[in-house]
Design an enzyme around this catalytic site. Structure first.
Site, PDB file in Angstrom:
ATOM      1  N   ASN A   1      23.776  -2.917  49.959  1.00  0.00           N
ATOM      2  CA  ASN A   1      23.710  -1.631  49.849  1.00  0.00           C
ATOM      3  C   ASN A   1      24.007  -0.413  51.611  1.00  0.00           C
ATOM      4  O   ASN A   1      22.729  -0.935  52.096  1.00  0.00           O
ATOM      5  CB  ASN A   1      22.371  -1.446  48.990  1.00  0.00           C
ATOM      6  CG  ASN A   1      22.459   0.071  48.619  1.00  0.00           C
ATOM      7  OD1 ASN A   1      23.062   0.754  49.587  1.00  0.00           O
ATOM      8  ND2 ASN A   1      20.812  -0.083  48.269  1.00  0.00           N
TER       9      ASN A   1
ATOM     10  N   CYS B   1      19.175   7.570  49.086  1.00  0.00           N
ATOM     11  CA  CYS B   1      20.658   6.266  48.988  1.00  0.00           C
ATOM     12  C   CYS B   1      21.632   7.837  48.426  1.00  0.00           C
ATOM     13  O   CYS B   1      23.104   7.751  47.773  1.00  0.00           O
ATOM     14  CB  CYS B   1      20.991   5.528  48.392  1.00  0.00           C
ATOM     15  SG  CYS B   1      20.356   4.601  48.274  1.00  0.00           S
TER      16      CYS B   1
ATOM     17  N   HIS C   1      27.037   4.955  43.261  1.00  0.00           N
ATOM     18  CA  HIS C   1      26.452   4.381  44.535  1.00  0.00           C
ATOM     19  C   HIS C   1      26.454   2.454  45.052  1.00  0.00           C
ATOM     20  O   HIS C   1      25.905   2.187  43.695  1.00  0.00           O
ATOM     21  CB  HIS C   1      24.977   4.228  44.389  1.00  0.00           C
ATOM     22  CG  HIS C   1      23.905   4.166  45.487  1.00  0.00           C
ATOM     23  ND1 HIS C   1      24.959   3.705  46.762  1.00  0.00           N
ATOM     24  CD2 HIS C   1      23.078   3.886  45.241  1.00  0.00           C
ATOM     25  CE1 HIS C   1      24.072   3.378  47.550  1.00  0.00           C
ATOM     26  NE2 HIS C   1      22.602   2.565  46.649  1.00  0.00           N
TER      27      HIS C   1
END
Length: 317
Positions: A274, A112, A244
């Site tokens: 996500n 990520c 993020h």
């Protein structure tokens, strides 16, 4: 010398799965998911839609937004955890799709945090004078790593890609600074229980949610504070904060600790969940398309991923 973002683009697969649809085959419900994550839906790539395919869609949009010829690109970096094959890289397949003969291309794997890592690598390469125009992509088919019976993880992720074009900056716009970090001792907080050399499979996502929440907030907070301090900036100087897009509770807690005003915090996780390395460029593409970003705006990126890997980047638009 530094580099600047001259174009960006995002792509989400057409198939959308809402929380209510997910609840038909997973022991969960819309309220449970929204309360804990802020997510309302996720996009899922088709069986024959691979990471390289969604990367190409985002890349084409970024190239068009930058208003450059594809032949100006002299390096491709693809940030991904979910490549089509163990090898070759997604980036080399993308190079072929774009018709860019001999242009160096490679994948970068920091999960990520991949896009922030990619920004630092791209900036260093352009600053060296070796490269002029870099295509940087975050692309993920995260649903391929999900255990659809594990409601703690399967509700969190989606598929998508975001891309930027970076070129040398001849004025005061561009990447001001960035930092990146890792802590391999914390790898068991978030990992897959498979791998090519381990058991010949990709495995499924295993996560210790509470520990990850605490460390995500702590590590990103430290990274941001250090980055701002080292460059004589304060939170008040930030026009847009693009963290993020993993979980709205993490985003809100981090913004609270930093004392960033809510209207400056970009949140898109509700609509695509996500998407790992794709989440920041997807959010950037969304806010740029809205027309809100102005020349001279100060933008802050920050991300954390498995590894653990984390970091932040500060830029002037």
């Amino acid at each position: 010398m530094t580099c600047k973002i001259i174009g960006c683009g995002g792509y989400l697969p057409p198939k959308v799965v809402s929380n209510d649809e997910l609840a038909k085959f997973v022991d969960t419900n819309d309220e449970w998911i929204r309360t804990r994550t802020g997510i309302s839906q996720r996009h899922i790539a088709g069986d024959t839609e691979y990471t390289s395919h969604i990367a190409l869609k985002a890349a084409e949009k970024a190239i068009a937004d930058a208003d450059i010829s594809v032949n100006e690109i002299d390096l491709i970096i693809t940030c991904t955890t979910t490549p089509d094959n163990s090898f070759p890289s997604v980036a080399t397949k993308l190079q072929s799709y774009l018709g860019l003969n001999n242009v160096p291309s490679f994948d970068l794997q920091a999960v990520c945090a991949g896009f922030v890592y990619g920004v630092q690598v791209a900036n260093s390469l352009i600053s060296s004078g070796k490269y002029k125009t870099i295509l940087l992509i975050g692309a993920e088919k995260m649903t391929s790593l999900l255990d659809w019976e594990d409601r703690a993880t399967c509700v969190l992720f989606g598929d998508g890609a975001g891309s930027v074009i970076l070129q040398r900056s001849d004025d005061n716009s561009g990447i001001i600074d960035s930092n990146i970090f890792s802590s391999g001792a914390d790898y068991e907080i978030l990992y897959t229980n498979g791998g090519v050399s381990m058991n010949g499979s990709s495995g499924k996502i295993i996560m210790q949610g509470q520990k990850l929440f605490r460390l995500a907030v702590e590590k990103m907070h430290q990274s941001i504070e250090e980055l701002l301090r080292n460059n004589n900036f304060t939170v008040n100087d930030i026009d847009y904060f693009i963290p993020h897009q993993a979980n709205v509770r993490i985003i809100n807690k981090l913004a609270e600790l930093l004392n960033v005003e809510d209207h400056k915090v970009v949140k898109t996780v509700e609509k695509h969940a996500n998407c790992s390395a794709a989440s920041i460029p997807l959010a950037l593409s969304t806010i740029k398309a809205s027309g809100k970003i102005k020349k001279g705006d100060i933008i802050l990126f920050s991300a954390i991923g498995a590894g653990l890997t984390w970091g932040s980047a500060l830029l002037r638009w």
